[in-house]
Design an enzyme around this catalytic site. Sequence first.
Site, PDB file in Angstrom:
ATOM      1  N   ARG A 148       0.846  -1.195   0.000  1.00 19.44           N
ATOM      2  CA  ARG A 148       0.000   0.000   0.000  1.00 19.44           C
ATOM      3  C   ARG A 148       0.881   1.243   0.000  1.00 19.44           C
ATOM      4  NH1 ARG A 148      -0.872   1.505   6.105  1.00 19.44           N
ATOM      5  NH2 ARG A 148      -0.045  -0.349   7.092  1.00 19.44           N
ATOM      6  N   ASN A 149       2.184   1.003  -0.165  1.00 16.08           N
ATOM      7  CA  ASN A 149       3.157   2.077  -0.227  1.00 16.08           C
ATOM      8  C   ASN A 149       4.034   1.832  -1.451  1.00 16.08           C
ATOM      9  OD1 ASN A 149       2.845   3.774   2.136  1.00 16.08           O
ATOM     10  ND2 ASN A 149       3.316   1.926   3.301  1.00 16.08           N
TER      11      ASN A 149
END
Length: 419
Positions: free
Chosen positions: A202-203
């Site tokens: 998610r990064n």
Amino acid sequence: MSKLVPPHGSDRLMPLLLGPETANEEIKRAAKLKKVPLTSRETGDLLMMGIGAFTPLDGFMGRDDWKSCCDTMTLPSKKGLFWPIPVTLSSTEELANSLRVGEEVALWDTETDELVGTMKISEKYTIDKAHECKQVFKTNDPAHPGVQKVMEQGPVNLAGPVKAVSESFFPKEFQGIYQRPAEARRLFEQRGWSTVAALQLRNPMHNSHAYLAWIAIEVCDGVYVHQLLGKLKPGDIPADVRVKAIDALVNKYFRKERVIQGGYPMEMRYAGPREALLHAVFRQNYGCSHLIVGRDHAGVGDYYGPFDAQKIFNEVPPGALAIRPLSMDWTFYCYECRSMASMKTCPHESNAVIDDDGQYRGGARLLLSGTMLRKLMSEGKPVPTEFSRPEVIAILKQYYDTLEKKVEVKLHSYATGKP
Ligand SMILES: [Zn+2]
């Protein structure tokens, strides 16, 4: 015969998305139904059911399933199936009162102002939201972004079987990345893979994530770099920028035949350990035999211990999941080891010192914080290549530059009184 793990609790995927023709019929029919507005989280969950990622769920949970899911991670309506996080739909009291059990409703995505599905109401019930938060998030702190969403949802839950009629903007906006479980399974099978490790992202992918993926490739047939395309909390890097940055790294530093990228439409709940289990459940549906679980998986702030998301897999009853965690320690570059390493391998305990100009000034372990990274980038200072590849940094820098311009424009228009 597929060599991949079977879907969760079923011998086949159970997507609830109607085919194009039946969907059109359903859309026409839905025009006459009352609208139930969905939050972005609820829409994400509906889309996950639509594509079969939440196999074998067939709709939003009723009270017994909700309670049992919160307390023992099982669903009575599915013969005690393992399920770690409630999948529910909430409504205002007023709307719930106007609906009767047995009635069909149109499920409306409020963010895109679009019909995403229909549901036949089987139950209306109220829940103790604080209890759900305590069980699922291990906290009632309203500052926790997941707790906040549950506490803000409507007071009545509506349950029932759903039909999905849309995948929203995901197929178009994330063409080439967005994938249904059946598509991912087909790609794995085409390569003859039987063991696949999912890397949840998610990064943007920095060197420490890439290192985890490399280790996974050493022990499995391939790695599935699987990105969250749903909503994050404010301040996180948006999905389109992330996709670009991850692409740049994967294309240059991975063997093409060992990695497949994909994305899914769910929103983050930040439930830490419980969410790691949900990540495992739907990765199994995608055909993955392993889920890489690193430090503070799906966590936020300091609500969870750094390795709680690994430990919780010990609470999964034997046979409940076919997917296994690939637990890994905190990874980083070490200037003494002169390689990527982890807390489990590297004996050098000092932290590397990077000065304000991005230069290395001694010490061993390179642990850059997000704040430090952003500071270096926004000031045009070099980010150590031991931390992240230049291709990744270039894309992130471009994003932060436009972001700062936007902020400046906003301030300027405020100051001059112009819109
Ligand atoms: Zn070391």
